[in-house]
Every structure is written in structure tokens, then in C-alpha cells.
Design an enzyme around this catalytic site. Structure first.
Site, PDB file in Angstrom:
ATOM      1  CD  GLU A 154      21.688 -35.222  45.927  1.00 33.75           C
ATOM      2  OE1 GLU A 154      21.026 -34.509  47.100  1.00 33.75           O
ATOM      3  OE2 GLU A 154      22.491 -36.019  46.088  1.00 33.75           O
ATOM      4  CD  GLU A 307      26.743 -33.883  44.866  1.00 32.93           C
ATOM      5  OE1 GLU A 307      26.831 -34.531  45.975  1.00 32.93           O
ATOM      6  OE2 GLU A 307      26.272 -33.234  44.526  1.00 32.93           O
TER       7      GLU A 307
HETATM    8  C1  GAL Z   1      24.390 -34.565  48.145  1.00 32.54           C
HETATM    9  C2  GAL Z   1      24.134 -33.077  47.525  1.00 32.54           C
HETATM   10  C3  GAL Z   1      25.424 -32.010  47.797  1.00 32.54           C
HETATM   11  C4  GAL Z   1      25.759 -32.436  49.408  1.00 32.54           C
HETATM   12  C5  GAL Z   1      26.138 -33.755  49.477  1.00 32.54           C
HETATM   13  C6  GAL Z   1      26.795 -34.114  50.845  1.00 32.54           C
HETATM   14  O1  GAL Z   1      23.419 -35.482  47.987  1.00 32.54           O
HETATM   15  O2  GAL Z   1      24.211 -32.993  46.315  1.00 32.54           O
HETATM   16  O3  GAL Z   1      24.739 -31.006  47.692  1.00 32.54           O
HETATM   17  O4  GAL Z   1      24.846 -31.986  50.222  1.00 32.54           O
HETATM   18  O5  GAL Z   1      24.984 -34.683  49.480  1.00 32.54           O
HETATM   19  O6  GAL Z   1      25.751 -34.215  51.889  1.00 32.54           O
END
Ligand code: GAL
Length: 661
Positions: A154, A307
């Protein structure tokens, strides 16, 4: 290299998530293996935040532990999406290179202790990041478990330090050539801002009042380019040693920090993260919004939901639980729109550390839990969707999305604090989603010939070339809706003189805007067709267009508010105020009908999403997601691939994937 290689390698759609085995011991790893098999996990993202373990001191690597996990995953039939750990430099790094820590606009230098504590413009950070990416690629470039490279995590941080200032000046010289051009572009004749040496130019740090808008816009563009350059260095270090595809997991936040069209061109496959900010149907609408953006940034090619949260809805300082069935609905919302699978953050919920309360595929309660049962059911369903791999989505409608216009609307001193790019973009998409349309996003400079209808909700900044492109689109038979405060400034943020919007676009719209009249906070006006509006109004006159609705208030009473202009073989519409939801929905519905936009699967009621995926050989699948409380008869009953059962109606809140007849 493309996504087909990933799905070929996996034998179907991807299912799994971030896997952080370094937080656990051998006992748990054994259970992980069993549970991953049970849930039909086929892809695990490994190493995202492992820099401190992989390089315990500068230049000394310890790969033994990672070797063991990759070998174990491979034996277990789980492929690996291997991350470079550069989103979280270890403490030794920041102590050795304090100048590589990010500095805020107010001059405060951050410290380590969280993650993302680095400046992307700091040479020490860039070198260290490319070095560890290269070392990982050297070690694992042809590991049999390796299916995908995941650069960084990110990209989202900004910095205002002296390294940034130096890099900004290099970028500005490249863009403007000389100081005269820069002074002209930034309008430094005002407020005594004239620059006589490059060294005088700074990033837009904390200052007394409004920043110079040109400086702010160029800084946004520069930072996006800087981030892309940092990504490319890692990608190229990997490509020199490995032939597996490379991605970086992009965020699609409500603010704009990157030109995601540019990122889409530089990755082997677009991957994105998704965390809804509201529960219920709003979450599904957000999933569609992000998925349509992801597919568009991928140029229509297959992409990947890297994700999401099994049980995570971020809402007002709380992490709300998802409703039963949401995991399937939200995952399918992405897959319907072209994602080649559904991955989660993270496999196992952390016992300790900064994100121990974030949901996971295996929650603290363990496998005997609603979440894990839904995860397992999802894994089983997705395993039946392998035939969808490589198929794509077709849209007849596009919403224009331009990072430059977004950045431009972030500058200080605009005529209303309620002008907001993201809100306008989301509203346009939401109205189309509510109406059941399949939607692409498009850049205003790209060919729009394939779309029956194009919405331009917030094109504040518009180049001459894009204005001409829009004129050409309408002339050639397209239907275009341009909304208020569009085509107002050029690429330097210089106002268009002689009436708005930019001349070639004005010609297609058959109007001329003379003056902007922002409305007072809370003020609501009524138009002649009975619709109501807030935020904004404009004094405009028609130059060939017909007035569809007029203002009824104050100085604007009787003047056109919504116009329609037959131009060439198309129609240019202009909406000069911010219609309330029902009026806007009515307008969008009329535009869809007039433009002849067809539903992917006719015969479904509102509240049922239906998107069609098309294979190159002509096969098609309808992906259906119901948000209704009662069963819905299917217009084309058939075997549901999710359950492998014949389906004649969609249950309340149910989903289905049907082969199209
Ligand atoms: C995403 C990030 C993850 C984790 C997830 C949950 O944005 O890439 O590493 O932090 O959020 O908060």
C-alpha cells in the site's frame, strides 16, 4: 507476464490471504497446514512486514526461516505471493539513516515504532529497498512455490523533507524546463512569489495561509511519480532475477495520493485492498465502486482482490462485524467485476501486535467459529469457479476519473468547501449501481467510443486535448453528462477565460456558464421540475441546448439549471447544481434509457446485482448478488456453480453464478 499465468499456476481462482507464520510456532504451523487444506486455500502472501527478520543487520540476510515456510507451503499445495518487506523498515535502519525518516509538512520528523516510517525520496531508503528486493529475488526467483511478487504494501506515505525538496526540484526542471515557465504556470506574479533560483522552491510545507495552487498540484503529481519510480526500482530488481508476475497492492482510498492509471500500466497485474467504511448495502456498493475502479486501472484486464477483511467494516472509530453471508457477497462483488479471486488480511488473527483486533480467516476463537465456517464455505465455492479465470467484464457506461482533476480540487481557496471530487465520483457510481448498470471508469483523454453513456461528475481541471476528446465523443453519437464546476481550469490550474467550461466542450454542451453561485451551508433549492439541490448553482445561458429544468430562486429564477444538447449524432447534457439523491437517480435513469444501455441479465428487480463475465471464446457467466429480504425468481434458472445445485430462485441475500444460455 499476466494474470493468466497466476490462475494457470493455481488451477483456478485465487483464494487465501496474508500469512505471517513468524508470529507463531511449529504447533500452529501444523494446524495452519491442515486448515488451509480444509478451506481450499491456494495462495498465501508471505513476508509483507518481515524486513527485521530477513535482514537483522545491514547487509546480513537470514533466509533460513523463510526457506522453511516456502517449502512447507509448497508441500501443502499452497502457492506463494512473496512480498518485499519495504513498507516497514527495521529499527536498525532508521537509527543508521535518520535522514530517511519522513518529515511532516509542519517539520516534525517521525520516529520508528509503527510501520511506513520512511521517506520514499531518501536515497538510503531507496537503495536499501531495491537491495532487499533483489536479494529476495535472487534467493526465491524460481522457487517452485512462488506464483507472484508483491512489491511493498500500500504505497501511501508522503514526505516534505529536504530529500523530497531536492527531488521535487529535479522533477520541476524536467516538467517546466526553466524558471520563467514555472513562474508563469504557478502564477507567482501574485503575492510576491516569483522565484529567481531553483533552490528557493520548497515542497508545500506548513505556511501562513493558502498554498500556491500550482505548487500544490505539481507536488501531488511529483509525489505520485516518485512513488512509481520507487516501485519500478524494486520491480526491475525482481524482473532481472525472476520471471514471475509482479504486483503491488494498491489502496483505493477516499483521498488521492497516486495516479492509479499510471500504476496500472507498470504492474503485471493490478491488485487492490478493500475495507468498506459502512455496513450493509453500502458496503456492497463500495465493493462495486472499488472493483470497477480496479478493473478500469487494469485496462479491463483481469485483476486481483489482494486483501479484504473477513469480518471488518471500518465505521466511525469502530470495527463493525460483517453480517452472515457478507464474506461471500463482498468477495463475489469483486469477482463479478473481474477479480481473479479473493484474498484476505490475514490468515490467522494476531495474538499480539498492532493489529491484533483486525479480523482474519482463522479468528482468535479458532476454526470452531462462524467466521472460519464461512471462510471454508467460500473456499469451496471459489474452487468451483475455475472456468471463470481469464474472463472479463464489458460495460456500456463510464464515469470519468482523472487524478489531475482530483488533485486540482484539493487546492486551497476554491469557491465552496463542499466541492469534493471523491463524493462526486462515488455519487455518480452509486446512482448507476442502484440502477443496475455495469460501469467502467475512464480517463477523459482516452477513447470513449465503446460507451453509450459517459458521466463526468467532477472534471474541474480539463486539458484542451481532453475537452476536444469529449466533444468528439458526443459528436460521434455518445451521450455525455457533465456536472457542475467542470472544465474550469487547464492543466496549470489557469482559469478558462470567456465563459466556462473549456471551449470545445462548451460547443458539445451548447451552453455558456457566466458565473458560479455557491449556495450557503444547508441551503436547499428547488428546480422547475420539482427536484431539489444543494451546494452549488451557476448562472448559465443556452447556446443551442434546451433547458430541461430551470432555477426557481433568487437572481437565477427562470435561468437554465439542467440542459440537453443534440450535437452531431449524440447528446451533451449539463447539470449545473448538485441534485439530491432522488432527482439525481431520476436523471441517471433517464440517461440510461435514452442512451439505450441494456441490463446484463434483464428481468431482475432492484437490489439484485447482476454482472456478466465474458470469456474470449464466447462463454458467459452471470454473477448475481441479492440484497433483498425475500427470494427472487431467476429469469434464467440454471445450475449454480457456487453450490453445484440447480437454482430457480435466489434466496434472500443469496448469491449465484450461472452459465449464460
Ligand atoms: C491493509 C494493510 C494490511 C493491514 C490491513 C488491515 O490496508 O495492507 O497490512 O494493515 O489493512 O488493517
Amino acid at each position: 507476464m499476466d494474470i493468466h499465468r497466476l490462475t494457470d499456476r493455481l488451477g483456478g481462482l485465487a483464494f487465501g490471504g496474508d500469512y505471517n507464520p513468524e508470529q507463531w510456532d511449529a504447533e500452529v504451523w501444523k494446524q495452519d497446514d491442515e486448515l488451509m487444506r480444509l478451506a481450499k486455500v491456494n495462495l498465501a502472501t508471505v513476508g509483507v512486514f518481515s524486513w527485521a527478520l530477513l535482514e537483522p543487520e545491514e547487509g546480513r540476510y537470514d533466509f533460513a526461516w523463510l526457506d522453511a515456510h516456502l517449502d512447507r507451503l509448497h508441500l501443502n499445495g499452497v502457492a506463494v505471493d512473496l512480498a518485499t518487506p519495504t513498507a516497514s523498515p527495521p529499527p536498525w535502519f532508521t537509527l543508521a539513516h535518520p535522514d530517511a525518516l519522513a518529515v511532516r509538512p509542519d517539520g516534525l520528523r517521525l520516529t520508528h515504532g509503527s510501520r511506513d516510517t520512511y521517506c520514499l525520496a531518501a536515497p538510503a531508503y531507496r537503495q536499501a529497498a531495491a537491495r532487499i528486493a533483489g536479494a529476495l529475488a535472487e534467493r526465491y526467483g524460481d522457487h517452485p512455490a512462488l506464483a507472484l511478487w508483491h512489491v511493498h504494501n500500500e504505497y501511501a506515505t508522503l514526505c516534505w523533507c529536504d530529500h523530497t525538496a531536492a527531488a521535487f526540484r529535479v522533477w520541476l526542471r524536467d516538467r517546466h524546463g526553466d524558471l520563467d515557465a514555472l513562474n508563469h504556470a504557478w502564477g507567482t506574479a501574485f503575492w510576491s512569489q516569483h522565484y529567481t533560483a531553483w533552490e528557493q522552491i520548497l515542497p508545500p510545507r506548513a505556511t501562513q495561509w493558502h498554498h500556491n495552487p500550482g505548487q500544490a498540484l505539481d507536488f501531488s503529481r511529483f509525489w505520485s511519480d516518485q512513488t512509481l519510480a520507487a516501485y519500478r526500482e524494486q520491480r526491475d530488481a525482481i524482473r532481472a532475477r525472476s520471471d514471475r508476475p509482479v504486483t503491488t497492492n494498491l489502496m483505493l482510498p477516499g483521498y488521492q495520493n497516486l495516479d492509479l492509471w499510471a500504476f496500472g500500466r507498470e504492474v503485471d497485474l493490478v491488485s487492490v485492498n478493500h475495507y468498506p467504511g459502512a455496513p450493509g448495502v453500502d458496503a456492497a456498493a463500495q465493493a462495486a465502486f472499488d472493483a470497477d475502479r480496479a478493473r478500469s486501472f487494469a485496462g479491463g484486464a483481469p485483476w486481483l482482490l489482494m486483501e479484504s477483511g473477513t469480518n471488518t467494516v471500518y465505521a466511525g472509530g469502530r470495527t463493525l462485524a460483517k453480517e452472515p453471508g457478507d464474506v461471500l457477497r463482498h468477495s463475489l462483488g469483486h469477482i463479478a467485476r473481474g477479480s481473479e479471486g479473493a484474498l484476505f488480511f490475514q490468515w490467522r488473527q494476531s495474538k499480539a501486535g498492532a493489529e491484533q483486533w483486525h479480523s482474519a480467516m482463522v479468528p482468535h476463537a479458532g476454526p470452531d467459529s462462524r467466521t472460519f465456517r464461512e471462510v471454508t464455505a467460500l473456499g469451496e465455492s471459489l474452487a468451483r469457479l475455475g472456468e471463470l479465470a481469464g474472463s472479463t467484464v464489458r460495460a456500456e457506461v463510464a464515469v470519468l476519473h482523472d487524478p489531475d482533476a482530483w488533485w486540482a480540487m484539493n487546492v486551497d481557496g476554491l469557491p465552496s468547501a463542499e466541492l469534493d471530487y471523491f463524493t462526486a465520483l462515488r455519487r455518480a457510481h452509486r446512482a448507476l449501481w442502484d440502477a443496475g448498470a455495469t460501469v467502467d471508469f475512464a480517463h477523459p483523454g482516452q477513447s470513449l467510443a465503446g460507451y453509450r453513456l459517459v458521466l463526468a461528475p467532477a472534471l474541474f481541471l480539463l486539458t484542451d486535448a481532453s475537452a476536444e476528446n469529449l466533444r468528439h465523443y458526443v459528436a460521434g453519437g455518445g451521450t455525455l453528462l457533465v456536472q457542475h464546476f467542470s472544465g474550469v481550469v487547464d492543466e496549470h490550474l489557469h482559469s478558462r477565460l470567456g465563459g466556462y467550461p473549456a471551449a470545445p466542450l462548451r460547443e458539445a454542451l451548447g451552453i455558456r456558464v457566466e458565473e458560479y453561485r455557491p449556495l450557503a451551508e444547508g441551503e436547499r433549492i428547488t428546480l422547475s421540475d420539482g427536484s431539489t439541490a444543494t451546494v452549488w448553482s451557476e448562472s448559465l445561458r443556452t447556446e443551442g441546448a434546451e433547458a430541461v429544468a430551470a432555477y426557481t430562486h433568487g437572481m437565477l429564477a427562470g435561468r437554465p439549471a439542467l440542459t440537453r444538447h443534440p450535437f452531431g449524432t449524440g447528446h451533451g447534457w449539463y447539470l449545473s447544481s448538485r441534485l439530491d439523491d432522488s432527482g439525481y437517480a431520476g436523471l441517471v435513469g433517464r440517461l440510461l434509457t435514452e442512451a439505450g444501455v441494456t441490463a446484463g441479465l434483464p428481468g431482475l428487480p432492484p437490489g439484485v446485482e447482476a454482472v456478466t463475465r465474458h470469456a474470449p471464446d464466447g462463454r458467459r457467466w452471470h454473477l448475481l448478488i441479492s440484497h433483498r429480504d425475500e427470494a427472487v425468481p431467476l429469469p434464467e434458472p440454471g445450475r449454480d456453480l457456487l453450490t453445484d445445485r440447480f437454482l430457480s430462485e435466489l434466496p434472500p441475500g443469496g448469491c449465484a453464478v450461472l452459465r449464460a444460455h
